[in-house]
Enzyme design. Structure first.
Site, short mmCIF file in Angstrom:
data_model
loop_
_atom_site.label_atom_id
_atom_site.label_comp_id
_atom_site.label_asym_id
_atom_site.label_seq_id
_atom_site.Cartn_x
_atom_site.Cartn_y
_atom_site.Cartn_z
N GLY A 511 24.21 25.00 41.18
CA GLY A 511 24.96 24.08 41.45
C GLY A 511 24.04 22.76 41.75
O GLY A 511 24.54 21.78 40.95
N GLU A 663 20.88 32.27 46.46
CA GLU A 663 20.83 33.60 46.26
C GLU A 663 19.45 34.04 46.47
O GLU A 663 19.62 35.42 46.96
CB GLU A 663 21.45 34.05 44.80
MO1 MOS Z 1 27.35 33.50 43.01
S1 MOS Z 1 27.41 35.35 42.88
O1 MOS Z 1 26.32 33.13 41.86
O2 MOS Z 1 28.86 32.85 42.47
#
Ligand code: MOS
Length: 696
Positions: A511, A663
């Site tokens: 993002g 992540e």
């Molecule tokens: Mo996250 S699982 O890449 O939306």
């Protein structure tokens, strides 16, 4: 550290500074309006009716009692529902026929004057079925298929060199199997929809999504609408963890049901229980690892063979074998993915898809190799550090794994580790330390557009990004401020609305990199067009559309350290200390970043010690479909956790010098804890979660 020669556009002034979250005051005062909280006059409320059999055909739907209940308006089901324009994707093929593909599938929507009346009405809908044979559990000997690819453009299987020969001649071998269970995304805010059809050819949906444009595109496809006729509004999102990255069946059910009440608004919230079947989850994974090394611990073979489940109606491939392809140098390597298709709900993204179970398997196996080689686990990694990315042959843009490990070791007090499993006792507790690598690939998605405006002495940056609690608003404000050469206070940020310029998903840790790239392009174009003293009303739109062939392998790295205490009588496991040290390029928003890293680490602590979804193979339903039976860490489980990072910037990916951080925090913690449990007890647990029963 970055090998790119292109300098950052200008020295950042705001990026990297600690600022308050833009929506902090709204949130702590309860004034951030989440999807279901949209105030609508005269709305009807929807409640999903779900299948109580795992597979079969609906023979009858009796709505008499439901329709007679107070407040119930109607029941939408396959016999009376509007038709969808596109039925190709069977996850979205909602209420179109009498076929039941899994337990918990949507078979009806009750519309009523209140949420309570709708829920009660749903309990009165009587559905009759004929049942057919089904399989809802993967076994080691289940039939498997090979998917075409594990994610777009990524092969199912890879092989380099003669791995079997290398294994046969290796001085040291580790051949073990590691397992992770069903894991379920449980954002604080369940999925919800507030849907209003305008005439019959346009619709507005307030929903909780990681991708306003992605949701809008799916609605347009499913309902045969012009893309511009769908508006998705999602200003605040109460978490997603991947489950809101792609639309799911309830999206279609809500919009479909609302089409039966044109001009009126339908409000529909998915219940916590329904989320376990309908909003994606992480499949159970089985990782067969084969590691071979010479007498010095230098890898000669590294194999990761993955067996995991998918759903019969829609393939989803957790990319579990991915990390093994780039983590360590090894002359021979092999990865493979095999699937067993089951009659179950459709799996989907859950934070670090594949990377999470994949890194866990690799790093537990590496710890076993360190023990077998008689090496400190950090030294083992030092000896297997690749010069270039083994997978692509490209140079790494900024690989500082060993630096993370060494810095972390010093901060954590790694030298105090006993190193002889089971040898450190404090009262009734056995103490152990573990370490593991964290990693996540860094990507930037093309196709983002941002708009910069100026009015009333202030700038506005607008892009349909999603802030799912990550602080995206705040970070975008910092990026825009630096790109415009102004302070963040002079910049308004607009996100979370498909009416804004197009943005890619808040997913895959892409993002900030993707949206930020467009924001920088737009800001530079704005300055080129309007100078530093723009006229009121000045506006410029800029797009970042290039998808260049990568020159570098861009991954983020980290070192996760854990200290655990295991009660020698009860087997209770306490993660006394966790430390993550990360290298992710420039950290744009330190306060938000720390929260992201620590949040990921806590989520992983849950996977290590608590989380286990259980599906009953006899009936096909998820048994653990609430937070009383599906355990996640609570405050009492979260003790001393810290996240640090190395300073620096990686200019290979975007003008901010940043790599994504959403992540990586969840990777590496599980093996660090598992390796610490081994250090404490001498017991290797290769199946998650690690529970007291494993240690008695
Ligand atoms: Mo996250 S699982 O890449 O939306």
């Amino acid at each position: 550290m970055s090998q790119s020669t292109e300098p950052s556009p200008q020295a950042p002034r705001s990026m990297g500074t600690d600022v308050d979250r833009r929506d902090a005051a709204l949130k702590v005062r309860g004034r951030a309006t989440y999807a279901f909280e949209q105030v609508v006059e005269g709305a009807l409320y929807g409640h999903l009716v779900t299948a109580s059999v795992p597979r079969g055909t609906i023979t009858a739907i009796d709505t008499t009692d439901a329709l007679a209940a107070p407040g119930v308006h109607s029941v939408v089901h396959h016999e009376n529902a509007p038709r969808l324009a596109d039925r190709e994707d069977r996850e979205f093929d909602v209420l179109q026929d009498d076929v039941v593909d899994f337990h918990g599938q949507i078979v009806g929507v009750v519309l009523a004057d209140s949420p309570e009346a709708a829920r009660h009405g749903a309990s009165l809908v009587q559905v009759s079925y004929t049942e057919t044979e089904f399989v809802a559990q993967m076994r080691d000997d289940s039939p498997v298929t090979a998917p075409d690819e594990v994610m777009p453009g990524t092969p199912t299987d890879t092989a380099e060199g003669d791995l079997d020969a290398a294994m046969a001649s290796a001085a040291i071998r580790v051949e073990e199997t590691y397992r992770t269970p069903h894991e379920h995304n449980n954002a604080m805010e369940p999925h919800a929809y507030v849907v209003t059809w305008h005439d019959d050819d346009a619709v507005t949906v307030h929903t909780s999504t990681q991708h306003p444009h992605g949701a809008a595109e799916q609605y347009a496809t499913s309902f045969g609408l012009e893309p511009g006729a769908v508006r998705v509004v999602s200003p605040h999102v109460g978490g997603g963890f991947g489950s809101k990255g792609l639309p799911h069946a309830p999206d279609i059910a809500a919009v479909l049901a609302a089409r039966t009440i044109p001009g009126r608004t339908l409000k529909l919230a998915v219940t916590r229980q329904q989320m376990f079947s309908l909003c994606g989850y992480r499949v159970p994974t089985v990782s067969h690892m084969r590691l071979g090394a010479d007498a010095d611990g230098v890898l000669v073979a590294f194999e990761h063979a993955v067996h995991q489940s998918s759903s019969r109606i829609k393939e989803f491939v957790e990319q579990t074998g991915l990390p093994a392809r780039s983590l360590y140098a090894s002359a021979t390597r092999r990865t493979s993915h095999r699937l067993t298709e089951l009659d179950v709900g459709v799996p989907s993204w859950m934070r670090a898809p594949g990377m999470f179970p994949g890194v866990a398997a690799c790093e537990m196996a590496m710890d076993e190799l360190a023990v077998a080689a008689g090496l400190d686990p950090i030294e083992l990694r030092r000896r297997n550090e690749p010069e270039i990315d083994p997978e692509t042959g490209l140079p790494f843009s900024d690989r500082r794994l060993i630096e993370c490990l060494e810095f972390g070791a010093e901060r954590f007090g790694w030298s105090e580790r006993a190193g002889t499993p089971g040898s450190r006792l404090e009262g009734d507790w056995r103490i152990g330390m573990g370490v593991a690598t964290a990693t996540y690939p860094a990507h930037s998605s093309p196709g983002n557009v941002a708009r910069i405006g100026f009015d009333d002495g202030r700038y506005t940056v607008a892009i349909a990004a999603a802030d799912l609690g990550t602080g995206a608003r705040t970070t975008i404000g910092l990026i825009a401020a630096d790109a415009l050469g102004v302070s963040p206070e002079e910049v308004e940020v607009q996100v979370g609305d498909s009416a804004l310029p197009k943005a890619t998903v808040a997913g895959g840790s892409t993002g900030t990199s993707s949206w930020g790239s467009a924001v920088v392009v737009a800001a530079r174009a704005f300055r080129d067009q309007h100078g530093t003293d723009p006229a009121p009303g000045a506006t410029t739109t800029g797009a970042e559309t290039k998808a260049e062939e990568p020159e570098y392998a861009t991954h983020s790295y980290g070192a996760q350290f854990a200290e655990v205490a295991v009660n020698r009588w009860t087997g209770e496991i306490r993660a006394r200390r966790l430390l993550g040290v990360f290298s992710a390029g420039r950290i744009l928003n330190p306060r938000g970043a720390r929260s992201q890293f620590i949040g990921g680490m806590i989520m992983a602590l849950g996977a290590a010690l608590h989380e286990q979804g259980v599906r009953d193979p006899r009936f096909g339903h998820v048994v653990t479909q609430d937070l009383a039976t599906y355990h996640v860490p609570t405050h009492a489980d979260v003790l001393d956790i810290d996240a640090l990072w190395l300073p620096g910037a990686d200019d290979s990916l975007n003008p901010m010098g940043a790599r994504g951080i959403g992540e990586i925090g969840i990777t590496g913690v599980v093996p660090a804890v598992a390796n610490a449990v081994f250090d404490a007890t001498g017991v290797r647990v290769r199946s998650l979660p690690i529970s007291p029963g494993d240690l008695l």
